[in-house]
Design an enzyme around this catalytic site. Structure first.
Site, PDB file in Angstrom:
ATOM      1  CD  GLU A 164      -2.393   2.390  -3.422  1.00 44.22           C
ATOM      2  OE1 GLU A 164      -3.515   2.891  -3.571  1.00 44.22           O
ATOM      3  OE2 GLU A 164      -1.804   2.347  -2.328  1.00 44.22           O
ATOM      4  CG  ASP A 172      -1.893   1.094   1.296  1.00 43.53           C
ATOM      5  OD1 ASP A 172      -2.656   1.234   0.331  1.00 43.53           O
ATOM      6  OD2 ASP A 172      -1.918   1.834   2.295  1.00 43.53           O
TER       7      ASP A 172
END
Length: 554
Positions: free
Chosen positions: A243, A201
């Protein structure tokens, strides 16, 4: 070392344990429920499951505010349930990726609690502090309109702490050697329990050096090599899917020149320009986005997606393009979010038009990279705009017409099930679509199976075939002396295109349709005339299948 590069020709399916299937009837999805649905996922052709966070959490941000990295939230089950789940996936030939959320913790994490209580604690240095509120505290917020600052005062610590996201998510000082060592420990723990990789993330924030004295974050890209080396040393075939919503010029810094950093990244640039192409019928900017992101190491791969668990971020588009997408897919203010994106699911964005849905998924599966499908999109699930922020697109999976869509026997699910309108579970559910041979679900299963049988897309080099109209996108893939041609009509009008293609040095070749019996044979001048219906698409194999050539002579 990743010998087989399995992720180059895979189908990844993302889901939240909390909203997928509830086995114990408490209204919250759990690993026992997910275990019951593994045969469904295997039958769809899924190669790997990507799970959103399931660790203990106050759940103020859908679990991305983690309070313990080494356990399963009791609402979802136990560590034993998790191991049973990973073994169930292995038995069915599916891999498991989990979210690695290490840019920040919950403010209820014991590390942060101790850092606040004791200035001499080692955990004090694990977070980012300032005695005075920095001048640029209002700059760089991730959630404009919801988040006001990146620095907040902590009374017990008597200091300001840095948080790139919400105020209840203090940033970890990831540049600190002890924090980096802890990240490796977290990765090793879950690898031991059967995980095959991580979706990391907010990668740009993880690798950024942070502090009140920095005018802007400074990225330390070699941190990614450090993570990747540990990962591949501990488990062959394990990957990191990053990401990183960054400009194309910096892609190679994340992949590494020889792929020694991230194995995969989401292609946000192509995603945003794909939605502009769907809104405008113009393939030009999408072609440029693919060309801009074409350079990458041979072992690296893009993750391609239409919608994910966040908003559709349109920040990479220019103002005119962004407004075109807003007008087409999110014209109302309550459909938009953070002044940059759309918070709807795909099906309502495309007005439930089956032709446009098929076009969009066909594009996702044939653009260069590995498709990532969001749970519920295989049946065309809708959204609930009455729910705050991103929760509108995170409603429970719709399994049947039973109460609460068969997701739970509880009267109070963790989020309301969509029960009214065209996208209610009475109209959109797995059980009904499995019985309908012409359903979106059965179409998706066939497309996934075909996509896995066309490795040229995942492995090959791509080029664009001239169609003389921006409304039609034609792409060719070549790999190991095999070639495929994928064509898409982005517009509401039918288009006839004339193209020339060849294989193995031949002047012209038969185009074998991979999805139907509608093959294309060259005319005397060697060109093909192909009529694409509104929002039509074709997958062709170039040449091959000699019997077709022979049959055409009769």
């Amino acid at each position: 070392m990743i010998n087989d590069l399995w992720y180059k020709n895979a189908i990844i399916y993302s889901l939240s344990v909390a909203t997928y299937m509830d086995a114990n009837g408490d209204g919250i999805g759990d690993f026992q429920g997910l275990l019951r649905r593994l045969d469904y996922l295997q039958g769809m052709g899924v190669s790997a499951l990507w799970l959103m966070p399931f660790q203990p959490s106050p759940y103020k941000d859908a679990g991305y505010d983690i309070a313990d990295y080494y356990n399963v939230d009791p609402r979802y089950g136990t560590l034993g349930d998790f191991v049973e789940f990973t073994r169930g996936c292995k038995q069915r030939g599916m891999r498991v990726l989990i979210d690695l959320v290490v840019n920040h913790t919950s403010n209820e994490h014991p590390w942060f609690q101790e850092a606040c209580r004791d200035p001499q604690s080692k955990y004090r240095e694990w977070y980012v502090w300032s005695k005075k509120k920095p001048k640029g505290a209002a700059l760089g917020v991730v959630f404009p309109g919801v988040q006001k600052s990146t620095w907040d005062y902590e009374k017990t610590a008597k200091a300001y702490y840095f948080h790139r996201f919400y105020e209840f998510q203090p940033d970890l000082n990831t540049a600190h050697p002890e924090v980096q060592a802890e990240i490796l420990k977290i990765m090793g723990f879950w690898l031991q329990l059967g995980v095959d990789g991580f979706r990391m993330d907010a990668v740009p924030f993880v690798i950024a050096k942070k502090g009140a004295d920095l005018a802007r974050p400074r990225e330390e890209y070699d941190m990614l090599r450090h993570f990747s080396e540990f990962l591949t040393w501990r488990k062959s075939g394990a990957i990191i899917l990053g990401e990183a919503n960054v400009v194309p010029d910096t892609d190679l810094k994340y992949f590494g020149d020889s792929g020694e950093r991230l194995q995969m990244m989401f292609n946000f640039d192509v995603n945003q320009h794909l939605f502009f192409a769907l809104a405008s019928g113009d393939s030009g900017p999408l072609i440029k986005a693919m060309e801009d992101t074409k350079p990458r190491p041979a072992t690296a791969q893009w993750g391609l997606f239409l919608r994910n668990h966040d908003e559709l971020d349109l920040g990479r588009l220019n103002e005119k393009q962004r407004q075109a997408v807003f007008t087409a897919f999110g014209p109302d203010k309550d459909m938009q979010l953070y002044q940059r994106g759309i918070r709807r699911r795909l099906a309502p964005m495309l007005q439930g038009d089956r032709r446009r849905l098929e076009l969009a998924y066909s594009l996702m599966m044939t653009l260069p990279g590995t498709p990532v499908v969001r749970y519920g999109d295989e049946i065309g699930m809708g959204d609930d705009l009455s729910l705050p922020e991103r929760n509108c697109a995170r409603t429970p999976m719709q399994w049947s017409t039973e109460p609460n869509a068969g997701f739970t026997k509880s009267a109070k699910p963790i989020l309301p099930v969509i029960s009214e309108g065209a996208y209610s579970f009475q109209h959109v559910n797995v059980a009904a679509q499995r019985r309908d041979p012409n359903s979106l679900l059965n179409w998706m299963e066939r497309m996934i199976r075909m996509r896995k049988e066309v490795p040229e897309i995942g492995w090959g080099d791509f080029s664009f075939v001239a169609t003389r109209t921006p409304q039609v996108l034609a792409m060719r893939y070549d790999w190991r002396n095999n070639s495929v041609l994928c064509m898409h009509n982005l517009g509401a009008d039918p288009k006839e295109v004339r193209i020339s293609v060849s294989a193995d040095g031949e002047a012209s070749s038969t185009l074998v349709n991979l999805l139907s019996e509608d093959h294309s044979y060259p005319e005397k001048n060697g060109r093909h005339r192909i009529l694409l219906e509104p929002y039509g698409y074709r997958w062709f194999r170039i040449g091959g299948l000699d019997y077709l050539l022979k049959r055409s002579a009769f």
